[in-house]
Enzyme design. Structure first.
Site, PDB file in Angstrom:
ATOM      1  N   ASP A 369      -8.870  -2.103   4.060  1.00 29.39           N
ATOM      2  CA  ASP A 369      -8.394  -0.743   3.783  1.00 29.39           C
ATOM      3  C   ASP A 369      -8.658   0.070   5.035  1.00 29.39           C
ATOM      4  OD1 ASP A 369      -8.178   1.940   3.015  1.00 29.39           O
ATOM      5  OD2 ASP A 369      -9.988   1.909   1.781  1.00 29.39           O
ATOM      6  N   GLU A 387      -4.300   3.850   3.009  1.00 29.36           N
ATOM      7  CA  GLU A 387      -5.421   3.906   2.071  1.00 29.36           C
ATOM      8  C   GLU A 387      -5.035   4.583   0.759  1.00 29.36           C
ATOM      9  OE1 GLU A 387      -9.007   6.291   3.043  1.00 29.36           O
ATOM     10  OE2 GLU A 387     -10.117   4.623   2.144  1.00 29.36           O
ATOM     11  N   GLU A 388      -4.334   5.701   0.851  1.00 32.04           N
ATOM     12  CA  GLU A 388      -3.955   6.419  -0.357  1.00 32.04           C
ATOM     13  C   GLU A 388      -3.042   5.579  -1.252  1.00 32.04           C
ATOM     14  OE1 GLU A 388      -5.061   9.523   2.681  1.00 32.04           O
ATOM     15  OE2 GLU A 388      -3.872   7.700   2.685  1.00 32.04           O
TER      16      GLU A 388
END
Length: 600
Positions: A369, A387-388
């Site tokens: 990530d 990441e989101e």
């Protein structure tokens, strides 16, 4: 390596999803590097175009490299030559408490019968623990009494805040359906300080813009409220904070996580609504959903679709998951920091491809990530990059924001067992929620899905030139090694990664790739490197790797090779200098001395 497209046809939402929507079927075009600079957003481009699209048939092959004399040469391996779960499974033994591993389920019931029950314990209103909304110590002024148009001051002392929350959520839970306005009013009734400050237009517009889902979501809001009300019976023991410089793990059930996230949705967590520098939790990410609810954008519209799909599953008795998830904060002590210059380890296997993705072809590997130091980045705001997106597809990751302090330079977070609930296409402004996903990964002895996600944050450079210092290189080496280093050495899966820190953080693609190669070599793990459509990077990295392994270069020698490349004035950019120095390795008249002499 092709992965089956699993759709959750048993979901209540199946009849609502329009899979023949041309917008959802549109083939994803290769994305350029993300140049977002949104506050709190993880900036790197995602390593996939669509997590539910059919994988490219060539994704498991490394493209051949042509050397300067025209010969094809590549030392890279095939994807299927790298180690993956469950082939390299590790025997975990009995799930048990340790000083550094807190378990929130009853381990005796789990070990003898496989039952997942909450661990008995007591409420801890302490700076080392999460302050829970149902705590007896969470107090609020008694609200004014409203009688018709008249409001009367009560004038009495504080009351337990959970009483106020329970009253509002119980009223919602008793309904068959609830409007967004009712959700808003309930939240503001126990958060009166933010009346007039918090907006709910993003949530309201999501329902308006998706009329086929509106009725379903309005029926879902009471179910989420009912789930939130289960907090006192689901989490009976204090949740420790994963604090800086303290390696520790927390294991929770997926049901406990869903209950915590339902409370985050209804903004019940105390002391978590401000990010000012003097706030108690200023060094922690936000957890309440208040910022997500306001300031509508198409991004937030798509985020709500993914998050409400998660709640759709976990509020259904027939589909709610019953496994465990572990969150582990790892710290690299000064004693464990390698002497990179003297490191004798040689480079491990490398698979490089411009096709495929970390989460698809990297299934069964340690998946990187590209994190923000505040875990989750802008997932509960407007951020929508690698990441989101990862956190939206696997929403159980979001609960890490409740207890994970900002990552320091030699720290990382590893999450084992998070489930995927949705499919997507696109990235950033082109991101689209595509539909539900049925996750059929195997589970380990502790009933965790065999999915490991590693959150490591790269340095954020104001100016790209700042990264060309050995201090910056060492920081990134230590950060990557902290995450790559395993507990079981050769028995753990290899690593799936990509252009870590190369978006808005202005990382150099070639330099970051070589840094990850070195860190993986020290950890004795292979790499699958996904360039996400960047064929130039794919060719360059294979070329450099081929030249380095041909000369059997150690990590220490590779570090000197990097130092030579970033300090010499040869070439217009680092890419050219890396290739130039690498070519010097194969010169017949190569000096027999140290790699410092390789500057040609």
């Amino acid at each position: 390596m092709e992965r089956k497209n699993n759709r959750n046809d048993s979901s209540q939402m199946k009849d609502l999803i329009q899979f023949d929507n041309p917008e959802n079927k549109e083939k994803e075009k290769p994305r350029e590097e993300n140049q977002e600079n949104g506050k709190g957003s993880s900036p790197e481009p995602a390593a996939s175009g669509s997590c539910c699209a059919k994988d490219a048939c060539e994704a498991s092959k490394s493209e051949p490299v042509r050397t300067r004399n025209g010969d094809v040469g590549s030392s890279c391996c095939r994807l299927d030559e790298l180690k993956k779960l469950p082939q390299c499974d590790i025997r975990l033994g009995t799930l048990s408490f340790t000083k550094s591993h807190i378990i929130l389920i009853d381990v005796n019931a789990f070990s003898h019968g496989g039952r997942v029950l909450p661990q008995e314990g007591r409420d801890l209103w302490h700076s080392n623990f999460v302050k829970m909304p149902c705590s007896q110590y969470s107090l609020s002024p008694k609200p004014d009494v409203q009688l018709g148009p008249l409001k009367f001051k009560t004038g009495s002392g504080p009351v337990p805040r959970w009483n106020l929350i329970s009253k509002q959520l119980s009223a919602l839970a008793a309904k068959k359906a609830a409007k967004v306005e009712e959700v808003e009013e309930a939240i503001l009734n126990y958060n009166p300080k933010y009346r007039g400050e918090w907006s709910f237009d993003a949530l309201a517009n999501c329902l308006k813009m998706n009329p086929s889902f509106q009725n379903h979501f309005e029926k879902l809001f009471p179910k989420i409220a009912a789930l939130a009300l289960k907090l006192p019976e689901q989490v009976k023991k204090g949740i420790p904070l994963l604090q800086r410089h303290r390696p520790a793990s927390i294991t929770l059930s997926q049901e406990q996580i869903s209950c915590l996230l339902a409370n985050a949705f209804y903004c019940t967590f105390p002391h978590r609504n401000t990010t000012s520098s003097n706030a108690e939790y200023h060094n922690y990410p936000s957890i309440n959903f208040s910022r997500l609810f306001g300031n509508w954008s198409e991004r937030k519209n798509q985020k709500f679709m993914a998050l409400l799909q998660y709640f759709n599953v976990v509020t259904d008795e027939k589909s709610k998951p019953d496994g465990l998830v572990t969150f582990e904060r790892r710290c690299l002590s000064d004693a464990d920091v390698p002497n990179w210059e003297r490191c004798k380890d040689t480079l491990q296997k490398l698979h490089v491809t411009s096709q495929g993705s970390i989460e698809e072809e990297g299934t069964g590997m340690l998946q990187v990530d590209f994190a923000a130091s505040w875990i989750g980045g802008g997932v509960l705001d407007s951020g929508l990059v690698q990441e989101e997106i990862l956190f939206l597809m696997n929403p159980e990751l979001i609960v890490s924001r409740l207890f994970t302090e900002r990552l320091d330079d030699k720290e990382c977070l590893i999450i084992t067992g998070a489930q995927q609930y949705s499919c997507y296409s696109g990235f950033s402004d082109s991101f689209k929620w595509v539909g539900p996903y049925d996750d059929h990964l195997q589970r380990d002895e502790w009933r965790r899905l065999k999915r490991q996600i590693l959150a490591i944050d790269a340095l954020h450079f104001k100016h790209q030139r700042e990264q060309y210092s050995m201090a910056s290189v060492r920081r990134e080496l230590n950060k990557a090694y902290c995450g790559f280093r395993g507990h079981y050495r050769d028995k753990e899966p290899d690593i799936a990664t990509g252009k870590w820190g190369c978006g808005a953080f202005k990382g150099d693609k070639q330099l970051k790739a070589v840094i990850q190669l070195m860190a993986a070599a020290k950890a004795r793990r292979g790499l699958a490197f996904f360039t996400f459509g960047d064929e130039d990077l794919s060719r360059d990295l294979q070329h450099i790797y081929h030249l380095l392994v041909t000369q059997n270069m150690t990590v220490g020698e590779t570090k000197i090779f990097v130092e030579v490349a970033i300090t010499t004035g040869k070439g217009p950019d680092l890419r050219a200098r890396l290739l130039l120095v690498a070519q010097g390795l194969l010169k017949e008249d190569r000096p027999s001395g140290s790699p410092q002499e390789l500057c040609v």
